[in-house]
Design an enzyme around this catalytic site. Structure first.
Site, PDB file in Angstrom:
ATOM      1  N   LYS A  33       0.830  -1.201   0.000  1.00  0.00           N
ATOM      2  CA  LYS A  33       0.000   0.000   0.000  1.00  0.00           C
ATOM      3  C   LYS A  33       0.869   1.257   0.000  1.00  0.00           C
ATOM      4  CE  LYS A  33      -0.522   0.158   5.043  1.00  0.00           C
ATOM      5  NZ  LYS A  33      -1.472   0.294   6.160  1.00  0.00           N
ATOM      6  N   ARG A 118     -10.504  -0.099  15.751  1.00  0.00           N
ATOM      7  CA  ARG A 118     -10.429   0.835  14.626  1.00  0.00           C
ATOM      8  C   ARG A 118     -11.389   0.374  13.535  1.00  0.00           C
ATOM      9  NH1 ARG A 118      -4.755   1.624  11.502  1.00  0.00           N
ATOM     10  NH2 ARG A 118      -5.306  -0.512  10.896  1.00  0.00           N
ATOM     11  N   TYR A 249      16.624  30.675   3.003  1.00  0.00           N
ATOM     12  CA  TYR A 249      15.580  31.546   3.558  1.00  0.00           C
ATOM     13  C   TYR A 249      15.907  31.957   4.988  1.00  0.00           C
ATOM     14  CZ  TYR A 249      12.358  30.642  -0.311  1.00  0.00           C
ATOM     15  OH  TYR A 249      11.759  30.579  -1.543  1.00  0.00           O
ATOM     16  N   MET A 295      11.525  24.221  -0.895  1.00  0.00           N
ATOM     17  CA  MET A 295      10.570  23.294  -1.494  1.00  0.00           C
ATOM     18  C   MET A 295      11.236  22.359  -2.497  1.00  0.00           C
ATOM     19  SD  MET A 295       6.998  24.106  -3.514  1.00  0.00           S
ATOM     20  CE  MET A 295       6.349  25.056  -2.133  1.00  0.00           C
TER      21      MET A 295
END
Length: 340
Positions: A33, A118, A249, A295
């Site tokens: 998954k 759950r 930054y 980023m």
């Protein structure tokens, strides 16, 4: 271009250890998954098939369709859009209500809540659920549960194991009454499998251990698993930073001497998460991340054309106060996966 390298030898090594613990390759279902925990669902499926694994576990139908050609049986954990499925697909039923939504002749694995609270039905609902599965003309091919604390040093693992043992007995009784063939029973995840001696379920659903990590508590025998994934970044540019100049930054990193700095094409947009500026991170080769991660790029005290950002997720997991699962599954699906 930044890329992910998948170490085939390490993955096969891990599958060998897992298969021996389970008793055979036939008793292992690899969990694929979320893009095989960030490793690449197609790439990992090909290697698993080559090793001889015949069962896989995925999140939804979209993932199952991608790997249908590689496995004989694929268990789909949380699909909500129901229609006619392939004979090799097995849909997990997570609630009584779900039974009536499935089309006739669908293969189903019934999930029973043994303590995680759950998903899954209660033990008291077993007769109702199996009756409903028969009325709906579904094929009951599996009974399963999920451990909530197999990776923690307490007695909950044994409590849930006992609960699932009671579920097995009840299911066998009901199936005998209704003249139904016995379904396959499975409960163990990675941690539970390696806490089990004389493994007796029909198979185990093994995820994180396949990729080289295990969360079992201290005191257990060391398991020789090897990380499968490494993340690599390519150099964009190099410059000399003079003493007292800053980079990135906010100018949060300032040099105390003249140094050579390069930027690389990896950042938090690719899944290499921002590091708290109170923390220090060095690559496996010893290059230090300088200043804030952007980023799409970051800076290192390196001139190498390509740098391995990590080849073991454990160090980054500690820095981010999280688990190895999150480090690898966060990596962007856009990153190229290359098997070596």
């Amino acid at each position: 271009m930044s890329r992910i390298i998948i170490n085939k030898k390490n993955y096969l090594h891990n599958l060998d250890i897992i298969s021996k613990q389970a008793g055979s390759k036939e008793k292992v279902a690899v969990v694929l998954k979320d893009n095989a925990y960030g490793h690449g669902i197609i790439e990992i499926s090909k290697i698993a098939k080559e090793f001889g694994i015949k069962k896989a576990v995925v999140k939804n139908l979209k993932e199952a369709l991608k790997i249908e050609e590689f496995f004989e049986d694929i268990i789909i954990l949380s699909e909500n859009v129901f229609h006619t499925y392939s004979h090799s697909f097995h849909i997990v039923i997570n609630s009584i209500e779900q039974i009536n939504k499935l089309p006739k002749n669908t293969n189903v694995h019934l999930k029973v809540d043994t303590g995680m609270h759950r998903n899954g039905i209660s033990k008291n609902q077993l007769k109702e659920a199996i009756d409903g599965i028969c009325r709906q003309n579904l094929n009951l091919t599996g009974i399963m549960t999920h451990h909530r604390g197999a990776d923690e040093l307490n007695s909950e693992f044994f409590w849930q194991k006992r609960n699932f043992g009671l579920v097995k007995e009840e299911v066998k009784r009901i199936c005998e009454q209704l003249f139904l063939p016995l379904p396959l029973f499975h409960s163990c995840n990675s941690a539970a499998l390696f806490r089990t001696t004389n493994f007796s379920d029909d198979f185990a659903r093994v995820g994180i251990a396949c990729y080289g990590y295990i969360g079992n508590p201290p005191g257990f025998d060391k398991i020789d698993l090897k990380p499968v994934l490494s993340l690599w970044a390519q150099k964009i540019a190099t410059r000399i930073l003079k003493k007292n100049q800053s980079v990135g930054y906010g100018g949060t990193y300032k040099t105390d001497k003249d140094i050579i700095v390069s930027t690389y094409d990896i950042g938090y947009g690719d899944g290499f998460l921002r590091i708290n500026e109170n923390q220090s991170y060095k690559t496996p080769k010893g290059f230090k991340v300088l200043g804030r991660i952007s980023m799409d790029n970051l800076s290192l005290d390196s001139q190498d054309d390509e740098v391995c950002m990590f080849d073991d997720a454990k160090d980054l997991a500690k820095i981010h106060n999280t688990i190895t699962y999150e480090i690898v599954t966060t990596l962007s699906t856009e990153l190229k996966r290359e098997v070596i």
